[in-house]
Write a protein that holds these residues in place. Structure first.
Motif, PDB file in Angstrom:
ATOM      1  N   ARG A  19       0.824  -1.210   0.000  1.00 16.95           N
ATOM      2  CA  ARG A  19       0.000   0.000   0.000  1.00 16.95           C
ATOM      3  C   ARG A  19       0.860   1.263   0.000  1.00 16.95           C
ATOM      4  O   ARG A  19       0.598   2.211  -0.733  1.00 16.95           O
ATOM      5  N   ILE A  20       1.884   1.247   0.830  1.00 17.13           N
ATOM      6  CA  ILE A  20       2.786   2.394   0.909  1.00 17.13           C
ATOM      7  C   ILE A  20       3.531   2.570  -0.413  1.00 17.13           C
ATOM      8  O   ILE A  20       3.644   3.685  -0.937  1.00 17.13           O
ATOM      9  N   LEU A  21       4.026   1.467  -0.965  1.00 13.82           N
ATOM     10  CA  LEU A  21       4.805   1.546  -2.204  1.00 13.82           C
ATOM     11  C   LEU A  21       3.960   1.992  -3.394  1.00 13.82           C
ATOM     12  O   LEU A  21       4.443   2.704  -4.266  1.00 13.82           O
ATOM     13  N   ARG A  22       2.698   1.598  -3.435  1.00 12.85           N
ATOM     14  CA  ARG A  22       1.847   2.052  -4.541  1.00 12.85           C
ATOM     15  C   ARG A  22       1.593   3.561  -4.432  1.00 12.85           C
ATOM     16  O   ARG A  22       1.398   4.241  -5.434  1.00 12.85           O
ATOM     17  N   MET A  23       1.615   4.084  -3.212  1.00 12.74           N
ATOM     18  CA  MET A  23       1.429   5.526  -3.014  1.00 12.74           C
ATOM     19  C   MET A  23       2.643   6.317  -3.503  1.00 12.74           C
ATOM     20  O   MET A  23       2.509   7.432  -4.013  1.00 12.74           O
ATOM     21  N   TYR A  24       3.834   5.721  -3.337  1.00 15.65           N
ATOM     22  CA  TYR A  24       5.074   6.472  -3.615  1.00 15.65           C
ATOM     23  C   TYR A  24       5.964   5.780  -4.646  1.00 15.65           C
ATOM     24  O   TYR A  24       7.161   6.065  -4.709  1.00 15.65           O
ATOM     25  N   ALA A  25       5.403   4.890  -5.452  1.00 20.53           N
ATOM     26  CA  ALA A  25       6.203   4.082  -6.378  1.00 20.53           C
ATOM     27  C   ALA A  25       7.109   4.918  -7.278  1.00 20.53           C
ATOM     28  O   ALA A  25       8.285   4.595  -7.487  1.00 20.53           O
ATOM     29  N   GLU A  26       6.557   6.018  -7.827  1.00 19.55           N
ATOM     30  CA  GLU A  26       7.320   6.828  -8.770  1.00 19.55           C
ATOM     31  C   GLU A  26       8.600   7.385  -8.144  1.00 19.55           C
ATOM     32  O   GLU A  26       9.618   7.547  -8.817  1.00 19.55           O
ATOM     33  N   ARG A  27       8.560   7.665  -6.855  1.00 17.65           N
ATOM     34  CA  ARG A  27       9.741   8.219  -6.169  1.00 17.65           C
ATOM     35  C   ARG A  27      10.864   7.193  -6.044  1.00 17.65           C
ATOM     36  O   ARG A  27      12.008   7.552  -5.792  1.00 17.65           O
ATOM     37  N   LEU A  28      10.510   5.920  -6.208  1.00 17.27           N
ATOM     38  CA  LEU A  28      11.517   4.861  -6.141  1.00 17.27           C
ATOM     39  C   LEU A  28      11.871   4.314  -7.520  1.00 17.27           C
ATOM     40  O   LEU A  28      12.628   3.356  -7.640  1.00 17.27           O
ATOM     41  N   GLY A  29      11.300   4.932  -8.547  1.00 16.50           N
ATOM     42  CA  GLY A  29      11.611   4.504  -9.917  1.00 16.50           C
ATOM     43  C   GLY A  29      10.724   3.409 -10.462  1.00 16.50           C
ATOM     44  O   GLY A  29      11.064   2.748 -11.443  1.00 16.50           O
ATOM     45  N   TYR A  30       9.551   3.220  -9.841  1.00 17.34           N
ATOM     46  CA  TYR A  30       8.606   2.208 -10.312  1.00 17.34           C
ATOM     47  C   TYR A  30       7.296   2.868 -10.741  1.00 17.34           C
ATOM     48  O   TYR A  30       6.988   3.986 -10.329  1.00 17.34           O
ATOM     49  N   ASN A  31       6.522   2.132 -11.542  1.00 16.41           N
ATOM     50  CA  ASN A  31       5.154   2.527 -11.832  1.00 16.41           C
ATOM     51  C   ASN A  31       4.277   1.971 -10.710  1.00 16.41           C
ATOM     52  O   ASN A  31       4.527   0.867 -10.221  1.00 16.41           O
TER      53      ASN A  31
END
Length: 248
Positions: A110-122
């Motif tokens: 859930r957290i990663l889907r919120m901030y995925a772009e900041r880590l280089g992911y879609n």
């Protein structure tokens, strides 16, 4: 006046429900339920009512202390336990649907889907199962030139098994191929192992995919490197509960 009476009746009903919840707890269970400020650790054996204590404490926070349900985070070890906790709380308090009641992995998703772009992911990244991870490692093993047809099948499988172990270990520790190579310089064939590991990581990145270890380590990396994400999540969750603490 009629509306005021209706509100009074609702409050009376809520108090009655809360009293019934507390009445089901023994003296030792009541202590962590009503001790709502600061850290609380509950140690108890299987079947002693730990989940009941946890859900009762959350209900107490919402109904007696006026805590917003959306500021509550409850983490448990299995999806089955999370679903059970969610069902219990839905029958105990209003607004349970806005709480985060989940496993550690689903919380990280859930957290990663919120901030995925900041880590280089879609944000629509895929999550590889253990079987998919094994297949990608096998593919990276072959692409890196180690799938030697001259090796007997049993010997080749043994070598591949060793590579899989080290890739899984490196991922669990959150180490990059370079870091893992440096920290395990005394391991035989470590350069070859980390070449396969690097190829595996490239496969994940190109396919906008994460494995189960990534869910934890990438969420950790986000919180360590992104001040905005850390501040938002720290501010959002004021009451954090962890079920099966020793496992989670």
């Amino acid at each position: 006046m009629e509306e005021s009476n209706g509100t009074a009746e609702q409050e009376k009903d809520k108090r009655k429900i809360m009293q019934e919840i507390l009445a089901k707890l023994n003296e030792e269970q009541l202590k962590p339920v009503t001790d709502t400020e600061g850290a609380v650790l509950v140690l108890a054996g299987a079947g002693s009512g730990k989940t009941r204590v946890l859900t009762s404490r959350i209900a107490y926070l919402v109904e007696e202390k006026g805590v917003y349900p959306s500021s509550v985070l409850a983490i448990t070890f299995t999806n089955k336990a999370a679903n059970e906790m969610r069902e219990r709380l839905s029958s105990m308090v209003d607004g349970a649907q806005s709480m985060w009641i989940c496993t550690i992995h689903s919380m990280c998703v859930r957290i990663l889907r919120m901030y995925a772009e900041r880590l280089g992911y879609n944000k629509n990244f895929s999550i590889y199962s253990e079987t998919e991870r094994a297949n990608v490692i096998k593919k990276a093993f072959a692409e890196s030139g180690f799938d030697d047809e001259k090796l007997p099948p049993k010997e080749k499988e043994k070598v591949l098994k060793g590579f899989k172990f080290h890739v899984a270990n490196a991922k669990m520790l959150g180490k990059t191929p370079q870091q893992y190579a440096e920290e395990n310089a005394d391991v035989k064939g470590i350069r070859d192992i980390c070449a396969v590991y690097a190829a595996y990581c490239d496969h994940l990145k190109k396919n906008n995919a994460l494995d189960f270890d990534d869910l934890l380590t990438e969420a950790l990396r986000l919180l360590e490197t992104d001040k905005d994400a850390l501040e938002y999540l720290s501010g959002k969750f004021r009451y954090i509960h962890v079920d099966e603490f020793q496992d989670t």
